[in-house]
Design an enzyme around this catalytic site. Structure first.
Site, PDB file in Angstrom:
ATOM      1  N   GLY A  18     -19.432  18.495 -29.710  1.00 49.47           N
ATOM      2  CA  GLY A  18     -18.207  19.278 -29.507  1.00 49.47           C
ATOM      3  C   GLY A  18     -17.834  19.352 -28.035  1.00 49.47           C
ATOM      4  O   GLY A  18     -16.652  19.227 -27.668  1.00 49.47           O
ATOM      5  N   SER A 109     -23.550  12.007 -39.892  1.00 51.31           N
ATOM      6  CA  SER A 109     -24.663  11.382 -39.190  1.00 51.31           C
ATOM      7  C   SER A 109     -25.162  10.201 -40.004  1.00 51.31           C
ATOM      8  O   SER A 109     -25.020  10.179 -41.240  1.00 51.31           O
ATOM      9  CB  SER A 109     -25.760  12.436 -39.046  1.00 51.31           C
ATOM     10  N   SER A 110     -25.784   9.234 -39.346  1.00 47.12           N
ATOM     11  CA  SER A 110     -26.232   8.040 -40.072  1.00 47.12           C
ATOM     12  C   SER A 110     -27.416   8.337 -40.993  1.00 47.12           C
ATOM     13  O   SER A 110     -27.828   7.462 -41.761  1.00 47.12           O
ATOM     14  CB  SER A 110     -26.574   6.915 -39.096  1.00 47.12           C
ATOM     15  N   CYS A 111     -27.952   9.575 -40.961  1.00 40.92           N
ATOM     16  CA  CYS A 111     -29.041   9.911 -41.884  1.00 40.92           C
ATOM     17  C   CYS A 111     -28.568  10.055 -43.322  1.00 40.92           C
ATOM     18  O   CYS A 111     -29.374  10.263 -44.226  1.00 40.92           O
ATOM     19  CB  CYS A 111     -29.758  11.175 -41.441  1.00 40.92           C
ATOM     20  N   TYR A 138     -30.251  18.006 -45.348  1.00 44.02           N
ATOM     21  CA  TYR A 138     -29.200  17.808 -44.352  1.00 44.02           C
ATOM     22  C   TYR A 138     -28.278  16.659 -44.768  1.00 44.02           C
ATOM     23  O   TYR A 138     -27.046  16.769 -44.693  1.00 44.02           O
ATOM     24  CB  TYR A 138     -29.861  17.503 -42.997  1.00 44.02           C
ATOM     25  N   LYS A 142     -24.254  16.575 -45.572  1.00 40.08           N
ATOM     26  CA  LYS A 142     -23.315  15.701 -44.854  1.00 40.08           C
ATOM     27  C   LYS A 142     -22.566  14.784 -45.819  1.00 40.08           C
ATOM     28  O   LYS A 142     -21.392  14.496 -45.618  1.00 40.08           O
ATOM     29  CB  LYS A 142     -24.074  14.874 -43.804  1.00 40.08           C
ATOM     30  N   HIS A 181     -33.857  15.665 -31.114  1.00 40.21           N
ATOM     31  CA  HIS A 181     -33.750  14.308 -31.641  1.00 40.21           C
ATOM     32  C   HIS A 181     -34.618  13.365 -30.820  1.00 40.21           C
ATOM     33  O   HIS A 181     -35.236  13.760 -29.837  1.00 40.21           O
ATOM     34  CB  HIS A 181     -32.292  13.864 -31.619  1.00 40.21           C
ATOM     35  N   TRP A 204     -44.192  10.398 -32.001  1.00 37.10           N
ATOM     36  CA  TRP A 204     -44.275  10.508 -33.459  1.00 37.10           C
ATOM     37  C   TRP A 204     -43.804   9.234 -34.147  1.00 37.10           C
ATOM     38  O   TRP A 204     -42.994   8.492 -33.598  1.00 37.10           O
ATOM     39  CB  TRP A 204     -43.370  11.647 -33.952  1.00 37.10           C
TER      40      TRP A 204
HETATM   41  N1  LIG Z   1     -27.130  14.828 -31.886  1.00 38.26           N
HETATM   42  C1  LIG Z   1     -27.134  13.673 -32.508  1.00 38.26           C
HETATM   43  O1  LIG Z   1     -27.909  12.735 -32.200  1.00 38.26           O
HETATM   44  C2  LIG Z   1     -26.159  13.425 -33.610  1.00 38.26           C
HETATM   45  C3  LIG Z   1     -26.167  12.173 -34.160  1.00 38.26           C
HETATM   46  C4  LIG Z   1     -25.274  11.904 -35.169  1.00 38.26           C
HETATM   47  C5  LIG Z   1     -24.416  12.900 -35.612  1.00 38.26           C
HETATM   48  N2  LIG Z   1     -24.416  14.123 -35.062  1.00 38.26           N
HETATM   49  C6  LIG Z   1     -23.492  15.113 -35.641  1.00 38.26           C
HETATM   50  O2  LIG Z   1     -22.641  15.734 -34.717  1.00 38.26           O
HETATM   51  C7  LIG Z   1     -22.429  17.084 -35.105  1.00 38.26           C
HETATM   52  C8  LIG Z   1     -22.768  18.006 -33.935  1.00 38.26           C
HETATM   53  O3  LIG Z   1     -24.075  17.755 -33.470  1.00 38.26           O
HETATM   54  P1  LIG Z   1     -24.608  18.232 -32.049  1.00 38.26           P
HETATM   55  O4  LIG Z   1     -25.730  17.357 -31.696  1.00 38.26           O
HETATM   56  O5  LIG Z   1     -23.464  18.415 -31.125  1.00 38.26           O
HETATM   57  O6  LIG Z   1     -25.207  19.664 -32.431  1.00 38.26           O
HETATM   58  P2  LIG Z   1     -25.499  20.929 -31.479  1.00 38.26           P
HETATM   59  O7  LIG Z   1     -25.593  20.512 -30.054  1.00 38.26           O
HETATM   60  O8  LIG Z   1     -26.628  21.673 -32.109  1.00 38.26           O
HETATM   61  O9  LIG Z   1     -24.170  21.800 -31.646  1.00 38.26           O
HETATM   62  C9  LIG Z   1     -23.823  22.351 -32.870  1.00 38.26           C
HETATM   63  C10 LIG Z   1     -22.764  23.404 -32.669  1.00 38.26           C
HETATM   64  O10 LIG Z   1     -22.461  23.961 -33.936  1.00 38.26           O
HETATM   65  C11 LIG Z   1     -22.186  25.312 -33.779  1.00 38.26           C
HETATM   66  N3  LIG Z   1     -22.599  26.072 -34.964  1.00 38.26           N
HETATM   67  C12 LIG Z   1     -23.787  25.993 -35.634  1.00 38.26           C
HETATM   68  N4  LIG Z   1     -23.796  26.889 -36.643  1.00 38.26           N
HETATM   69  C13 LIG Z   1     -22.587  27.528 -36.596  1.00 38.26           C
HETATM   70  C14 LIG Z   1     -22.004  28.570 -37.370  1.00 38.26           C
HETATM   71  N5  LIG Z   1     -22.669  29.139 -38.395  1.00 38.26           N
HETATM   72  N6  LIG Z   1     -20.775  28.993 -37.020  1.00 38.26           N
HETATM   73  C15 LIG Z   1     -20.098  28.433 -36.001  1.00 38.26           C
HETATM   74  N7  LIG Z   1     -20.584  27.446 -35.240  1.00 38.26           N
HETATM   75  C16 LIG Z   1     -21.837  26.999 -35.541  1.00 38.26           C
HETATM   76  C17 LIG Z   1     -22.976  25.810 -32.581  1.00 38.26           C
HETATM   77  O11 LIG Z   1     -22.154  26.756 -31.938  1.00 38.26           O
HETATM   78  P3  LIG Z   1     -22.680  27.842 -30.814  1.00 38.26           P
HETATM   79  O12 LIG Z   1     -23.162  27.019 -29.664  1.00 38.26           O
HETATM   80  O13 LIG Z   1     -21.479  28.620 -30.485  1.00 38.26           O
HETATM   81  O14 LIG Z   1     -23.774  28.615 -31.473  1.00 38.26           O
HETATM   82  C18 LIG Z   1     -23.218  24.546 -31.768  1.00 38.26           C
HETATM   83  O15 LIG Z   1     -22.455  24.530 -30.580  1.00 38.26           O
HETATM   84  C19 LIG Z   1     -23.304  17.320 -36.337  1.00 38.26           C
HETATM   85  O16 LIG Z   1     -22.513  17.233 -37.480  1.00 38.26           O
HETATM   86  C20 LIG Z   1     -24.279  16.198 -36.335  1.00 38.26           C
HETATM   87  O17 LIG Z   1     -24.639  15.782 -37.616  1.00 38.26           O
HETATM   88  C21 LIG Z   1     -25.269  14.416 -34.054  1.00 38.26           C
END
Ligand SMILES: NC(=O)c1ccc[n+]([C@@H]2O[C@H](COP(=O)([O-])OP(=O)(O)OC[C@H]3O[C@@H](n4cnc5c(N)ncnc54)[C@H](OP(=O)(O)O)[C@@H]3O)[C@@H](O)[C@H]2O)c1
Length: 243
Positions: A18, A109-111, A138, A142, A181, A204
């Site tokens: 985000g 996500s690719s999972c 998860y 998704k 991750h 791991w």
């Molecule tokens: N990281 C990766 O490697 C990766 C890879 C592929 C896809 N993705 C996808 O990208 C998306 C975001 O991932 P990310 O890595 O950016 O995750 P992240 O850094 O953990 O951020 C997730 C955000 O979601 C918000 N959130 C969680 N629960 C919430 C709730 N109940 N109400 C409102 N907001 C909520 C949190 O907000 P607050 O900060 O305000 O609490 C947080 O900022 C996911 O769908 C994930 O599957 C990530």
């Protein structure tokens, strides 16, 4: 078409994905962003999400809010990962339909792919086999998000699309050893190993899974590109094409 003054809601704007989308939108001159932390708006809460959409009426939505974690967290908090992600997606996608959002991009996500899907992963392999057991809850959530976008388009004509990025890295990543991750976990382990003059570092897994890594700023670029240029039922993989 998204205009510079269009009202754009980025859900999950403090997260790694985000925040990269917000940086990209701001750099491109989009100046009417609506942002809420999870403390201000708990997306699991149907009534709160309904109120938010009726008050703010965003025109475009990037859905990057999710309960996210690494293998250990996914496997330990299995119910939470399923329930919370289903609630977040259902609430945001349904209210986007109810309040006439012009376009929504859902990030997965690719999972979502079967454990033994052939490489390279192609979109058509979705639901062609069993999922990896550790992150099945998860992945199911998704997949439900993809299907929500697909079927709100089919039934109601909503312009909702989905993107499935590969493993990401970049600013605002999570370096917690139990909850991170693969890239941040490796960075932290080797960084600490070096500082402590360790002779070995425990990594791991078997080393067999193929990994493809993408910088989160490139995902933000792809997200904006899809929002501006892509409208179809089929979700889209986002990666580098190199493993
Ligand atoms: N990281 C990766 O490697 C990766 C890879 C592929 C896809 N993705 C996808 O990208 C998306 C975001 O991932 P990310 O890595 O950016 O995750 P992240 O850094 O953990 O951020 C997730 C955000 O979601 C918000 N959130 C969680 N629960 C919430 C709730 N109940 N109400 C409102 N907001 C909520 C949190 O907000 P607050 O900060 O305000 O609490 C947080 O900022 C996911 O769908 C994930 O599957 C990530």
């Amino acid at each position: 078409m998204m205009e510079k003054a269009s009202k754009i809601y980025v859900a999950g704007h403090r997260g790694m994905v985000g925040s990269a989308i917000v940086r990209k939108l701001q750099a491109e001159g989009y100046c009417n962003l609506v942002l809420r932390t999870s403390a201000e708006l708990d997306l699991r809460n149907q009534a709160a999400v309904e109120k938010f959409f009726s008050e703010e009426k965003p025109e475009y939505v990037f859905l990057a809010a999710a309960k996210v974690g690494g293998i250990l967290a996914n496997n330990t908090y299995r119910a939470d990962f399923l329930y919370e992600n289903l609630m977040i997606e259902s609430n945001v996608i349904h209210q986007s339909y109810v309040h006439g959002v012009k376009k929504l991009l859902f990030l997965g996500s690719s999972c979502i792919y079967p454990k033994f899907a052939p490489q390279p992963l192609k979109e058509e392999y979705l639901l062609s086999g069993y999922l990896e057991e550790t992150n099945e809850p998860y992945a199911i959530a998704k997949i439900a998000g993809i299907k929500l976008c697909e079927n709100y388009r089919r039934q109601y004509g909503c312009d909702f699309i989905s993107a499935m990025p590969t493993n990401l890295y970049g600013p605002n990543d999570n370096y917690d050893l139990n909850n991170s991750h693969v890239i941040p976990a490796l960075l932290r382990k080797f960084h600490e190993g070096k500082i402590n003059n360790s002779t070995s570092v425990e990594v791991w897994g078997s080393g067999n899974p193929l990994r493809e890594f993408l910088h989160v700023d490139d995902l933000a670029l792809a997200s904006l590109f899809l929002m501006e240029n892509y409208s179809d039922l089929q979700f889209v993989n986002v990666g580098t094409g190199k493993t």
